[in-house]
Structure formats: C-alpha cells, structure tokens
Design a protein around this motif. Sequence first.
Motif, mmCIF file in Angstrom:
data_model
loop_
_atom_site.group_PDB
_atom_site.id
_atom_site.type_symbol
_atom_site.label_atom_id
_atom_site.label_comp_id
_atom_site.label_asym_id
_atom_site.label_seq_id
_atom_site.Cartn_x
_atom_site.Cartn_y
_atom_site.Cartn_z
ATOM 1 N N ALA A 171 -1.175 11.401 1.596
ATOM 2 C CA ALA A 171 0.020 11.527 0.768
ATOM 3 C C ALA A 171 1.252 11.193 1.589
ATOM 4 C CB ALA A 171 0.131 12.939 0.197
ATOM 5 N N LEU A 172 2.240 10.569 0.948
ATOM 6 C CA LEU A 172 3.470 10.202 1.647
ATOM 7 C C LEU A 172 4.364 11.413 1.881
ATOM 8 C CD1 LEU A 172 4.323 6.871 -0.156
ATOM 9 C CD2 LEU A 172 3.818 7.151 2.259
ATOM 10 N N ASN A 173 4.261 12.406 0.994
ATOM 11 C CA ASN A 173 5.046 13.629 1.129
ATOM 12 C C ASN A 173 6.540 13.332 1.305
ATOM 13 O OD1 ASN A 173 2.779 15.312 0.984
ATOM 14 N ND2 ASN A 173 2.342 14.991 3.166
ATOM 15 N N GLY A 174 7.052 12.442 0.456
ATOM 16 C CA GLY A 174 8.482 12.168 0.466
ATOM 17 C C GLY A 174 8.947 11.143 1.468
ATOM 18 N N LEU A 175 8.047 10.568 2.253
ATOM 19 C CA LEU A 175 8.454 9.558 3.221
ATOM 20 C C LEU A 175 8.962 8.314 2.503
ATOM 21 C CD1 LEU A 175 5.445 9.816 5.712
ATOM 22 C CD2 LEU A 175 7.732 10.784 6.007
ATOM 23 N N LEU A 176 9.947 7.647 3.106
ATOM 24 C CA LEU A 176 10.478 6.420 2.525
ATOM 25 C C LEU A 176 9.438 5.309 2.603
ATOM 26 C CD1 LEU A 176 14.117 6.428 3.950
ATOM 27 C CD2 LEU A 176 13.379 7.034 1.642
ATOM 28 N N ASP A 194 0.565 9.349 -5.748
ATOM 29 C CA ASP A 194 1.056 10.700 -5.471
ATOM 30 C C ASP A 194 1.867 11.281 -6.626
ATOM 31 O OD1 ASP A 194 -0.073 10.541 -2.979
ATOM 32 O OD2 ASP A 194 1.799 10.165 -1.908
ATOM 33 N N LYS A 195 2.684 10.450 -7.276
ATOM 34 C CA LYS A 195 3.726 10.975 -8.161
ATOM 35 C C LYS A 195 3.481 10.762 -9.651
ATOM 36 C CE LYS A 195 7.523 10.527 -4.817
ATOM 37 N NZ LYS A 195 8.865 9.934 -4.588
ATOM 38 N N VAL A 196 2.745 9.731 -10.029
ATOM 39 C CA VAL A 196 2.650 9.383 -11.445
ATOM 40 C C VAL A 196 1.409 10.028 -12.062
ATOM 41 C CG1 VAL A 196 2.506 7.486 -13.107
ATOM 42 C CG2 VAL A 196 3.832 7.196 -10.997
ATOM 43 N N PRO A 197 1.574 10.757 -13.151
ATOM 44 C CA PRO A 197 0.404 11.360 -13.819
ATOM 45 C C PRO A 197 -0.621 10.286 -14.195
ATOM 46 C CG PRO A 197 2.459 12.216 -14.728
ATOM 47 C CD PRO A 197 2.836 11.090 -13.824
ATOM 48 N N ASN A 198 -1.885 10.633 -14.106
ATOM 49 C CA ASN A 198 -2.955 9.659 -14.326
ATOM 50 C C ASN A 198 -2.883 8.980 -15.680
ATOM 51 O OD1 ASN A 198 -4.086 10.015 -11.815
ATOM 52 N ND2 ASN A 198 -5.496 11.618 -12.485
ATOM 53 N N HIS A 227 0.814 -1.220 0.000
ATOM 54 C CA HIS A 227 0.000 0.000 0.000
ATOM 55 C C HIS A 227 0.846 1.268 0.000
ATOM 56 C CE1 HIS A 227 -3.688 -2.308 0.472
ATOM 57 N NE2 HIS A 227 -3.021 -3.055 1.318
ATOM 58 N N GLY A 228 2.023 1.208 0.639
ATOM 59 C CA GLY A 228 2.918 2.361 0.584
ATOM 60 C C GLY A 228 3.422 2.605 -0.816
ATOM 61 N N GLU A 229 3.797 1.532 -1.502
ATOM 62 C CA GLU A 229 4.236 1.658 -2.891
ATOM 63 C C GLU A 229 3.104 2.201 -3.771
ATOM 64 O OE1 GLU A 229 5.452 -2.239 -3.947
ATOM 65 O OE2 GLU A 229 7.435 -2.068 -3.044
#
Length: 768
Positions: free
Chosen positions: A250-255, A209-213, A201-203
């Motif tokens: 959102a992860l906001n850059g979290l590992l 968060d990062k990949v355009p739709n 789920h983190g992945e």
Amino acid sequence: MKIGRLSVALSISLLWIFATNYAFFPISDIASLLTFKSGLLGVNTSSDMESEVGSVKELMIKIDTYGIPYIYSENDNDIAYGLGYMHAKDRYFQMELMIKMVKGELSEILGERVLGSDNFWRPFEFDGKAKEVLEEFKTSSPELYSYLLNYSEGINKYLEKNRTNDPLYKIFNLEPQKWKPEYSLLTAWYMSSNLAYFDYHGERQELLDKVPNEILDILYPQRSDELKTILPSNNKVSILKEPSQLEKVALNGLLVSTTKFNTDIGSNNWVVNSLKSNTKEPLIVNDPHLFLTLPGAFYEVGLFGNTIKSYGYTIPGVPVVISGHNTTISWGITNGEWDLTDRYLLKTKNDSLYLYQGNWIPFQEKQYSIEVRGKEKEVFNIKSTIHGRVIKEDSTYYAQKWYPSSKNYSIKALFNVMKSKSFNEFKNVLKIYDYPPQNFIYADVRDTIGIVCAGKLPKRPQGFQGGLLDGTLKPLSEGYITKQWETSNPRKNYLFSANQLPIQNDYYFGAHWHKDSYRVNHIDNILNNKNNWSVEDFMVMQLDEVDISFLHLKEVFLDQLSNPEISSIGEAILNWDGNMKSNSKEAYIYEILRRSTEIEARRFAQQELGVQQSPSMESFLNYLDHEISTKGQYSNKETIINNILRKTDSMLAQGNDKNDKAYNSISEVIINNISFLPGFEYKVLDAGGNKNTINMNASAHPTFRSIYKMKANNIKGYTIMAGGQSGKLNSKNYADQINGWKNGNYKETQFVENPEELKNITTTIYFK
C-alpha cells in the motif's frame, strides 16, 4: 534627414553584424553558416543522372523521383552494403542522433540541455550489450553477422567522401562519426523506449488502495467481456493469488510519480482473404502511428538480391524491412503495448540501506561520467538493488525493472521474416522476436492470412493487477511466457489489430485498461459489414475520420442534450454523423465536448476519488450509464453531465466567432524537424480526425500508409509517407509526400526484378 537615415542604416548594419556573429549554442553563428565554401551555401545539392562508386562490391542502385532506391545485386551482402550507402546518404544525421541517444552521449553534441536523456540512457550500457549480441551472431547466425558488417561498410563508404553535405551538420557545427556494426542493434532499444517504456504501477496501486471494487471494475477495468481482442479469447479466467510474491503493498498516502502511458499513440493493420476481396486476392493494410518528425521514422526501399527480394519500409540504421513484402508473403505491424516494467516499493534507512528478506543491505552504486559540449564533464551515481535500478521520488525509494533493457535479438527475427515463404515459417522465426512487442499481420499469395502477437511477456503471478511489488521480498522469478499467440484463416475472413489486448486469459498483459476501444470497434464493424473490398476502398478506410465515441456519449447524455440552455450543443450532436472532417462545425463542437468530458473525468478522479489516474472516456461514460452513478457519496450522473455541458458551453463561448468555427481551427498538424529548430517545421492545415479515428490525429499520426494486393508473380503495392525519403533540408524529397499523405493520394510501388522495367528513375549509381 540625412543624419537620421545614416543612423538607421548604421543601426541595421550593427544589428546584422551582431546577429551573424552571435552563436545560439550549440548552433553555429549565422555568418559561418552563410559562407559560400564552408557554410550552408556550400552544401552540395546536385544529383547526377549516373555516377560510379569505386568499390569491391558488385551492385547497382536506381533511385526514382520520390527518392526511393531499388538496390540490385546477386549477393545479399552487397544488398546490405547498398542499403547502408543509401541510409547514410539520406538519413545519417538522424541515425547518428539515435545512436548517441541510446548510448547516453547526446550531450556530447547538443550540450547540457539533453543531460536528462543521457542520465536515463547511460546506465543501461546498451553499447556494451550490442557488442555482445553482435559477437554472439558471429557463431549463432553468421549470415546475419556478415550482413550487418556489410551494411556498416556501405554506410562508411558513403561517409568517406560525403561528410559535409547535410545542412544539419553545418548548423550544429558537427562532423559525422564512423558507423560501427553493433549500432544497428541499438535501434531495438530506442524503439522499445518509445513503444514499451511506461511505468504506471504507482498510479495503479493508488487505485487499488483507494477505489471501491465495484467502482474500480467500471472505471478502471482489468478485463471486459465486451472487449474485442486480437485473437479469440476465453473470458473465464482464473483469479488466483500467490501470497509469497504478491504481499499486500500500500502507498499509505505517498505521492505518486510515474512514466505516463500515452493513450494517444496507436497503429492499425488489417487483412482480408480472397473471399472478402473483389480482386479475389488477399489485401493487407498497415499504418503505424507515431509522433511525426521530418524526417520520419521509416525509409522506403526495394531490395533485389540472391535470397533477399523484398520491398517496404526500413528504419534507418537497421538493414531489414519492418513492414512490407517479399515475393510470396507480406507483413505489417502495430504496437503490442504490453506492460514490461515492474516497480518495487522499498523500505530504506539512512538513504544507503534497503530491507531485503529481513536484512538491511547497502545499495549497489556505480558512477558514470558524461562529456558535455561546452561544459565540464558531468559525473553522477546510479543506485540499484537486486530488483533493479533505484528511483527516488520525494523521500520514497522504488526499484524498477525494465525487461527490454536485457539483450535484444529482434533483428535476427526480422532478418528471417524477409526470407519467409509461408505462415509456418513466418510464425516460427518470430518466436525469437523479443522487444518491442508487435502485432504482425500476415498475408501470402496462396490466400493464407494470419496474425502473430510477438514479443517476450514476463511471467507475473496469477492475480497480479498491475500495482506495486514488495521490495522486501524476492523479485519476481526471471522468466517469460513461452506460448506464442497467433491465429490464421479465421471463419470471418479478416483479421486486424489496433493496439488492443491480444487475448484475455490468465496472463497479465497490462496497460490496456487505460484506453478507449472506439477505434478498435469501428475497424471491426467496418470490416465485418462489407465484402468485395478493393484497394480503393481501403484507401478510403485508412482516411476514415468518424469518431464513434459520439454514439456512446449521445446515448448517455440524451436527456440533458435536449436542455434549451445548451441547444447549440444538442442540435450539433443529435443530428450529426460523427465525421471529424476538418470543415465541420459539428466536429468542432463535439471535440470540445469530448475534451470537456475528459477534463471532468480527471476532476472526478482527483477531487472525488482522490487518485491521480483519470479513467478513459469510455469507462467514464460506462460509469455514468451505470446505476451506481446515481447513488453513493460521489457526484451523481446528472450533476456530472451538467458540469460537462457547462464547461463545453463556456469553451465554445470564447471568442466572437463561435458560430463560425470549424474543426480545422483546432486540428492543425505540425511536423517538426528532428532538430526541433524553429523555422523548419511543416504545417498541415485542414486536418481532420482525432484520437479515436482510424486516421488518427492526436499526439501520434500515421507515419506511412501501405496496401498490398497479394497476387502470385504480380504483387501490387500502394504507399504514401508523412514526409519524404530524405532528411536533408535542401532535398526535394524532404517533404514531397506530405500533401499526398494528407489527401490520400497513394503512389504505386515498383517491385520488379528486372531494373530495366523501373519507371521514373532519376539517378543510377554503379558500384564497381
């Protein structure tokens, strides 16, 4: 000269004394292993033609040359007793290892090296849950309760006088412990951990968060119109959202650190009715794929009792047939691969409080202790929230809910499957089946074929895409989808499953967006394009080693494959049939090309998209074939394909014998003993296939293959196992089926109610 020889002899003697008296913990020293009475030399390997066991039970067990027992009694409980006796005889070390693992007690016998396993398992407290479920069976299912008690008695009967005849107990300097009835319930959690415990789920959240739709839908699709599902699908689904439960997280850059979803594991089952069978009877096929060990996960048996008359594969420790048949119906399994984990992102303070509905609440904490062989007791604390068990990764806290950690009643469903006589009975008893989710293929002697996708699917809000959940809000409501997914007697006259999505609808099954569908499509094409199937045809099909991904790759790479600088790659792929047979040079070249494509997909994801999760090869090729790959901020199609081809050419250039290498140089299969001790592994040379083929060769392989011809009063079976019936290193049935498994030499099963009709019997055990 004499002094030199004497020195050498003395050195060898001292080395022998040291080697034989040094213990490689937790293994006994070699000297004690080599003593005649108490060491390995004293392990009894004899098997009398006839023997008698003093017992109040009335049963008879006949054992054939493969070590397959045929258990006869007029009483079902005595059948369970006999099966317990045989499971203990052939597999008790394996059984005890499994229950020690699930109870979180493995360190008691193997030491601190397995503490990580115990730290994972102990907090689930499955031992206590198993006792509670068994107690419930006493009133809700007294027949099953009695059956389990008798099975346990049979195990312990064997252990009474046979505590020291398994070499692995000698090697680890252990004594087998008494079996308890509730231990049979622990296996469901063990299998669930192997088949239904993954947390990506983190992945997934990172992708959201990062990949355009427009790229996400191609590289990481949640659903696809081209996907061949197990059941007919309605691709027009609702895309709704419930803001109260799906707040933006959102992860906001979290590992990100997750439990990897294994895309190399899988299974196959299929069935055809009389209209596609040359014998005019249904044919049903199964080959579950798992990580191979010696002994394997399954144990073959024939049971002939009062209401239980069944043949097939059991799991040692559990007295039910998982895949097989009775006098009327047959069934087989593949893994459902449903997403049964939720992960919540927590907001915390001082490592002791978490924010929940506007309030700072202290973590709940519980202390556990673990006995460690050769070391002091290990003590550790587990934190939890209302959402589930707390996981800390770097400085970030999450809570994880794993749905199968609740009580499990699957054994009750499987017990009743053995007694079912029709598809209606079959699917009704599977309504209480929970974990791990499985696709049950079905056929009967009345020419009914069907499939049931069984398990407990958690309710997720519509619009859920597999990411993180907000730990400051209420957890998702407790509850499961009550609908059963099943079908029977389709117009196309066949059904199959190969771990694909059961159906595309409004419900979230998850996980399947990680995987290629080449094996699924290949099975469907083969079954669809042929009629008049025979048993021999299906034997060949189970050994099929064609990887149809080469057709997809060739289509996408066509222009670049004509490049004269890489002519050897182009020549091999453009004129090849996709057969990953072991002696094929083309298969070797293609496998390097396929792996290079996966490496480039991983590089593209991590370096260009900035995410950890690689797309599947199929999705990556779809992206390269889409016009979007020729424009935008990322490397274009031509650049990416050239990267792949250069990488392939570089890998092929390693070594002086590059022009002579065949696929068998990289396709060897190694089957380790469950102890993973060196020297006890078995190497299967000249193996073909890869992760995309029906005859899978990856981290998982077919554990057994079975084919049943469903003729009334004359069911015929053909089976072979990747190993043997016995888990004892000194048994002739330890690995005697491996060559037959590799080469597709099946044995014909014996399903006869009259024991006098059995053939090739080597041993008879009477219980009186």
